[in-house]
Design an enzyme around this catalytic site. Structure first.
Site, PDB file in Angstrom:
ATOM      1  N   ASP B 102       0.848  -1.192   0.000  1.00 24.13           N
ATOM      2  CA  ASP B 102       0.000   0.000   0.000  1.00 24.13           C
ATOM      3  C   ASP B 102       0.881   1.238   0.000  1.00 24.13           C
ATOM      4  OD1 ASP B 102      -2.087   1.720   0.078  1.00 24.13           O
ATOM      5  OD2 ASP B 102      -2.918   1.018   1.982  1.00 24.13           O
ATOM      6  N   GLY B 103       1.181   1.736  -1.189  1.00 26.36           N
ATOM      7  CA  GLY B 103       2.073   2.880  -1.322  1.00 26.36           C
ATOM      8  C   GLY B 103       1.390   4.071  -1.978  1.00 26.36           C
ATOM      9  N   LYS B 104       0.253   3.820  -2.618  1.00 29.02           N
ATOM     10  CA  LYS B 104      -0.495   4.881  -3.311  1.00 29.02           C
ATOM     11  C   LYS B 104       0.451   5.727  -4.148  1.00 29.02           C
ATOM     12  CE  LYS B 104      -4.308   4.827   0.010  1.00 29.02           C
ATOM     13  NZ  LYS B 104      -3.803   3.795   0.946  1.00 29.02           N
ATOM     14  N   ARG B 105       1.316   5.058  -4.924  1.00 27.25           N
ATOM     15  CA  ARG B 105       2.284   5.747  -5.748  1.00 27.25           C
ATOM     16  C   ARG B 105       1.620   6.276  -7.022  1.00 27.25           C
ATOM     17  NH1 ARG B 105       4.727   5.504  -1.202  1.00 27.25           N
ATOM     18  NH2 ARG B 105       6.775   4.564  -1.069  1.00 27.25           N
TER      19      ARG B 105
END
Lengths: 298, 298
Positions: B102-105
């Protein structure tokens, strides 16, 4: 001192709003450190990046007010890459440059607070002077970044209208276009990070690839520092960036990475050695920006 | 095997769509590893997280199909934190769990490619099975994530409508609301990551905190795997999540972090020791989801 004021002072000192984008691509590093993909492991590549960037930052520091390390090009190499990123941030600050960490982070409140602590407080990574933030999740998700920035005297650059060709797909959605709604929110938040210079450390990213829109965003964001990426390799030119700057040459900064970092690959500069090629590309950029940004030469 | 198919198989094997959110907060770790902010340095905190998560993953692996490490809570502790993140990903995969980073890159094309390589290819960090992506920059910026996911058999969860209270500020902008425009794009991209199960590995994040909207997004995203965060601590309940699942209990996963990781702080579970409290909270969540997700018990 507030970030906006520190940036204005640094820009005055260097006589240019040009910013060094630090996007290390191993296959484009100068000869001793160049590595082709698959040719070396993450540890070796991170070592090459570290050695190269130490020298690069020494060359850049007297000339450029700020460095913008791009987190992705360090994450790419895992934990050794993150060590190299930490070292770049620490060394740049030692050399007197401001550090804008380009991470485009964004998440719900409690997670956003962890990102803000990671990059602005200096507990884990050396504290950056500013961070790029993706505003898609809304104001409550941007709040921890604003709070930490105020506490730490740091700055934020919120993505408003990005430099990529397809930016409009979602950023132009609706009427008014979403990017204008985001710009209005950033202007509102800006009061919290206002400096004595009159500029606010709640900044905005507006692609330098679309100068036609710049005047409109400057109107919506009269006090926000603008980060204008896309200059050079992505096709942006100095022409048309004038509305971003005030009469003293303040109000915006222009990063470039590939056009500076890969200067030794240019045929007209190749004979000179990478350090000289890099400095020549920096001087070219500084000169190009002088036509639109009325700073006294340093 | 395609990510969507791997996820369906893992959900069947465990008999639940519950996902372990790994958001290590040092002040909430069980007693031997708990550290208050300011009480310990980043290195010591990262060591505590490593010791705790090794045991936690052993407890979780037989019961839960996937773990979702939240990058922010590791970045918070700098390079040692990133080492702990790499170790969590590697250990979870050894134990047979899928890993959703979960990095929401999200960034422009060439930078997005570096993020995709960082997390999906396994060069720097152990390859994750899937990654969360912020779509604000548009389709050309999402393209490298889609290309890498297809090459690696990985999945993506694009932010569509997030779980935070203020998600609507920008995600409801325009008519149709921006989140619906993003959902339509994700549906279009989904063909590229379609599995034999009929589900696509181009998934979407829809907050479990707004069940009223779920049926509408399922209509727009008939084949996308949905990640439904906000269950538990953020106030989301199993009630209302039914439209996310098909008749076999496939089509969505529900992460929880604080309600599982902090179970030892609950008065009714405190006497039992952290391992038992964690497992009790896992079983509660599994039972709650069974009322809406018609999977056979494992």
């Amino acid at each position: 001192m507030n970030f906006a004021d520190r940036l204005c002072a640094a820009v005055d000192r260097c006589g240019t709003p040009a910013v060094l984008g630090l996007d290390p691509r191993p296959e484009h590093l100068p000869a001793p450190w160049r590595r082709r993909p698959g040719e070396a492991g993450a540890g070796e590549i991170a070592e090459c990046i570290r050695a190269w960037q130490m020298r690069l930052l020494e060359l850049a520091a007297p000339r450029l007010p700020m460095v913008k390390p791009q987190a992705a090009f360090y994450e790419r190499w895992g934990p050794p890459g993150m060590e190299a990123l930490a070292e770049a941030c620490a060394r740049a600050r030692e050399l007197g440059m401001l550090v804008l960490l380009d991470g485009k982070r964004g998440d719900i409140g409690s997670t956003a607070a962890a990102y803000a602590d990671a990059w602005l407080r200096g507990d884990g990574f050396p504290a950056a002077d500013a961070l790029t933030v993706n505003p898609y999740l809304g104001e409550d998700a941007c709040r921890p970044f604003l709070d930490r920035a105020r506490e730490c005297g740091a700055g934020l650059f919120f993505l408003v209208k990005t430099s990529n060709p397809g930016a409009g797909l979602f950023q132009d959605h609706g009427e008014p276009p979403l990017a204008e709604a985001v710009a209005c929110a950033v202007h509102r938040w800006g009061e919290e990070l206002q400096g004595e210079s009159g500029w606010s450390g709640a900044g905005a990213v507006i692609g330098a690839t679309r100068p036609g829109e710049l005047a409109r965003f400057r109107e919506l964001l009269p006090r926000a520092l603008l980060l204008l990426p896309g200059f050079g390799f992505q096709g942006g030119t100095a022409e048309g960036l004038a509305p971003a700057f005030d009469a003293r040459g303040h109000g915006a900064v222009v990063p470039a990475s590939r056009s500076l970092l890969h200067a030794h690959e240019r045929e007209d500069l190749a004979g000179r050695g990478w350090e000289e090629a890099f400095l020549a590309a920096v001087e070219e950029m500084v000169a190009a920006l002088r036509t639109v940004c009325p700073l006294p030469s340093s």
